[in-house]
Design a protein around this motif. Structure first.
Motif, short mmCIF file in Angstrom:
data_model
loop_
_atom_site.label_atom_id
_atom_site.label_comp_id
_atom_site.label_asym_id
_atom_site.label_seq_id
_atom_site.Cartn_x
_atom_site.Cartn_y
_atom_site.Cartn_z
N THR A 1 -79.19 -72.39 -4.21
CA THR A 1 -78.97 -71.39 -3.18
C THR A 1 -77.98 -70.35 -3.68
N SER A 2 -78.20 -69.11 -3.28
CA SER A 2 -77.25 -68.05 -3.63
C SER A 2 -76.10 -67.98 -2.64
N ASP A 3 -76.15 -68.79 -1.58
CA ASP A 3 -75.10 -68.80 -0.56
C ASP A 3 -74.17 -69.98 -0.80
N PRO A 4 -72.96 -69.74 -1.30
CA PRO A 4 -72.04 -70.85 -1.58
C PRO A 4 -71.64 -71.62 -0.32
N ASN A 5 -71.73 -70.96 0.85
CA ASN A 5 -71.36 -71.64 2.09
C ASN A 5 -72.40 -72.68 2.49
N LEU A 6 -73.63 -72.51 2.02
CA LEU A 6 -74.69 -73.46 2.30
C LEU A 6 -74.65 -74.64 1.33
N ALA A 7 -74.06 -74.41 0.17
CA ALA A 7 -74.10 -75.40 -0.92
C ALA A 7 -73.22 -76.61 -0.64
N LYS A 8 -73.70 -77.76 -1.09
CA LYS A 8 -72.92 -78.98 -1.04
C LYS A 8 -72.15 -79.20 -2.34
N ALA A 9 -72.55 -78.48 -3.38
CA ALA A 9 -71.86 -78.57 -4.67
C ALA A 9 -71.95 -77.23 -5.37
N ILE A 10 -70.94 -76.91 -6.16
CA ILE A 10 -70.87 -75.66 -6.91
C ILE A 10 -70.85 -75.99 -8.39
N TYR A 11 -71.87 -75.49 -9.11
CA TYR A 11 -71.96 -75.75 -10.56
C TYR A 11 -71.30 -74.61 -11.33
N LEU A 12 -70.44 -74.98 -12.28
CA LEU A 12 -69.77 -74.02 -13.14
C LEU A 12 -70.45 -74.03 -14.51
N PRO A 13 -71.22 -73.00 -14.85
CA PRO A 13 -71.90 -72.96 -16.16
C PRO A 13 -70.94 -72.52 -17.27
N TYR A 14 -69.86 -73.27 -17.41
CA TYR A 14 -68.84 -73.00 -18.42
C TYR A 14 -69.07 -73.93 -19.60
N TYR A 15 -69.25 -73.36 -20.80
CA TYR A 15 -69.47 -74.16 -22.00
C TYR A 15 -68.12 -74.61 -22.55
N SER A 16 -67.53 -75.55 -21.83
CA SER A 16 -66.15 -75.95 -22.10
C SER A 16 -66.00 -76.63 -23.46
N GLY A 17 -66.99 -77.44 -23.84
CA GLY A 17 -66.90 -78.11 -25.14
C GLY A 17 -66.96 -77.12 -26.28
N ILE A 18 -67.85 -76.13 -26.17
CA ILE A 18 -67.93 -75.10 -27.22
C ILE A 18 -66.67 -74.26 -27.23
N ASP A 19 -66.15 -73.92 -26.05
CA ASP A 19 -64.92 -73.14 -25.99
C ASP A 19 -63.74 -73.91 -26.56
N SER A 20 -63.81 -75.24 -26.51
CA SER A 20 -62.68 -76.04 -27.00
C SER A 20 -62.59 -76.03 -28.52
N ILE A 21 -63.67 -75.63 -29.21
CA ILE A 21 -63.67 -75.69 -30.68
C ILE A 21 -62.53 -74.87 -31.27
N LYS A 22 -62.25 -73.73 -30.67
CA LYS A 22 -61.19 -72.87 -31.22
C LYS A 22 -59.82 -73.54 -31.10
N TYR A 23 -59.69 -74.43 -30.11
CA TYR A 23 -58.42 -75.17 -29.97
C TYR A 23 -58.41 -76.41 -30.84
N LEU A 24 -59.56 -77.04 -31.01
CA LEU A 24 -59.63 -78.27 -31.78
C LEU A 24 -59.59 -78.02 -33.29
N PHE A 25 -60.21 -76.92 -33.72
CA PHE A 25 -60.35 -76.67 -35.15
C PHE A 25 -59.89 -75.28 -35.59
N GLY A 26 -59.58 -74.41 -34.64
CA GLY A 26 -59.35 -73.02 -34.97
C GLY A 26 -57.90 -72.57 -34.84
N PRO A 27 -57.70 -71.26 -34.83
CA PRO A 27 -56.34 -70.70 -34.84
C PRO A 27 -55.57 -70.93 -33.55
N GLU A 28 -56.26 -71.30 -32.45
CA GLU A 28 -55.56 -71.54 -31.19
C GLU A 28 -55.09 -72.98 -31.05
N TYR A 29 -55.07 -73.71 -32.16
CA TYR A 29 -54.72 -75.12 -32.14
C TYR A 29 -53.39 -75.37 -31.41
N ASN A 30 -52.42 -74.53 -31.65
CA ASN A 30 -51.10 -74.72 -31.06
C ASN A 30 -51.02 -74.28 -29.60
#
Length: 445
Positions: free
Chosen positions: A110-139
């Motif tokens: 549904t495009s109506d968040p008020n109707l929804a029972k759950a909200i999905y976040l299409p965030y590629y968190s594992g891929i985004d974590s690579i820069k922290y796990l192996f890259g310059p943002e480690y610290n």
């Protein structure tokens, strides 16, 4: 300025956008009183910096492999060969792409968040974590996720977030939960980011490849394998092949490690497997008591041919813990009808209760405490040989029965195949139940 989009990423972007528009339009026109009651899901429209833009750097992360080939086919990867219909070179860390594509086919969007029972976040968190796990943002790994929180709570329609303060939101994190569980106070930081340690995300449900011993936010869902059938005929054909396969090997270990002189379960497995070659198999009914397929240094990771044939020929697949308690090999074994042998409960029973009910573990798996093998002289061969053949056959049938529950079928699959719940279907169904309980508990406070 980010590099230009690759052909793979551009195709992915166009298909995601077109499918999203089509699916939401279709769902909006559905009858609210239909089977979608209490099942509506709303997809948050995140800026591409949180998903598709992350794919443009797929070959440029320091100290990390080029994962560009595995983004094709919406995260399934390239086909194992040109004529393949169901087998792909799937990287399990692409689960976020696979899940994103599959949820666009979910019938109750549904495009109506008020109707929804759950909200999905299409965030590629594992891929985004690579820069922290192996890259310059480690610290700066304690910063992982803060940009997303700022966007959700302050930039884009903050009322959606504040309605339940994240209790109704969920996302997929395609790595073990330990990779996101570094305490914020660690100085210097250790491996991992602090996403699951951030108070801002304590209320969000995270679907991870593995969970911690006492999870609050996360729930483990199966590792993606290389098998993604497009219709029921291909699934049934494969199951029939697995059922007919001759099991000439008693037990099989597919993996690496075990070369250390220090006592550990993998070392014990290697030693027992090497010694078993000198044992007589005349009375056992097996051509080999043990086979070892060395997959050190990831040489088998994207080539299922290397391990599926030995698995099809083995009765039992040994699944010792490694860096983490669980292995993708566990789910590869299910596809081959190879009965899993676990050595600690965190390898399965205490993680995948949505997909592999805890009460049924004795019906499809064997448990041998690793301490008994490493320190008490218990031989794995003896334990497995003591199981009657009729019981082995019954356990294998149960493994075949469970197979659809741990596989991710191909997107755009046939209606017939959709009648069988796969790993995605079960994850969505259980996530809705988990969120329902959390929202009700939150409302009662």
């Amino acid at each position: 300025m980010p590099p230009p989009l690759t052909t793979t990423t551009t195709t992915f972007l166009l298909l995601i956008t077109a499918s999203l528009l089509l699916t939401i339009t279709t769902s909006q026109d559905s009858d609210p009183d239909s089977d979608c009651t209490n099942k509506w899901i709303h997809i948050r429209q995140l800026p591409p910096q949180f998903n598709l833009d992350l794919l443009t750097n797929c070959s440029e992360y320091p100290l990390y492999d080029n994962f560009c080939p595995y983004t094709s086919n919406h995260g399934l990867g390239q086909k194992t060969h040109n004529n393949s219909h169901s087998w792909y070179r799937t990287d399990p860390f692409m689960l976020e792409l696979i899940f994103h594509r599959r949820i666009l086919e979910y019938p109750c969007l549904t495009s109506d968040p008020n109707l929804a029972k759950a909200i999905y976040l299409p965030y590629y968190s594992g891929i985004d974590s690579i820069k922290y796990l192996f890259g310059p943002e480690y610290n700066f790994s304690s910063q992982h996720g803060l940009d997303l929180f700022h966007y959700l709570s302050k930039t884009d329609t903050p009322s959606i977030w504040k309605r339940n303060f994240g209790h109704d939101h969920f996302l997929v994190m395609a790595r073990p939960a330990w990779d996101f569980s570094q305490p914020i106070s660690n100085d210097p930081p250790l491996f991992g980011t602090s996403f699951l340690e951030l108070p801002q995300f304590f209320n969000v449900t995270a679907l991870t490849l593995e969970s911690r011993a006492y999870p609050w936010q996360e729930q483990a869902i199966p590792y993606p394998t290389s098998f993604h059938p497009p219709n029921l005929a291909y699934l049934e054909s494969w199951i029939n092949r697995v059922r007919r396969s001759r099991r000439n090997t008693l037990m099989l270990f597919v993996g690496g490690g075990g070369i250390s002189a220090n006592p550990n379960i993998r070392r014990s497995i290697r030693l027992e497997c090497e010694n078993s070659t000198s044992l007589s198999t005349h009375e056992t009914g097996y051509g080999k008591l043990c086979e070892f397929v060395d997959c050190s240094n990831g040489i088998c990771e994207h080539d299922p041919i290397k391990f599926m044939k030995p698995m099809l020929q083995a009765s039992f697949c040994l699944q010792p813990p490694g860096d983490t308690p669980t292995r993708r090999s566990t789910f590869d074994g299910f596809l081959s009808g190879c009965i899993p042998v676990f050595f600690e409960e965190m390898s399965g029973k205490r993680q995948y209760n949505w997909h592999l009910p805890e009460a049924e573990y004795g019906e499809f798996s064997v448990f041998i405490p690793k301490e008994d093998v490493v320190f008490k002289g218990v031989r794995i061969v003896d334990v497995l040989m003591s199981i009657p053949r009729v019981e082995v056959r019954r356990m294998r049938e149960k493994v075949l029965e469970m197979m659809p529950r741990v596989m991710y079928r191909k997107h755009g699959s046939s209606l017939g195949l959709r009648s069988k719940k796969d790993a995605f279907d079960i994850a969505i169904e259980e996530t809705l139940q988990k969120i329902k309980s959390r929202v009700e508990e939150f409302a009662a406070q």
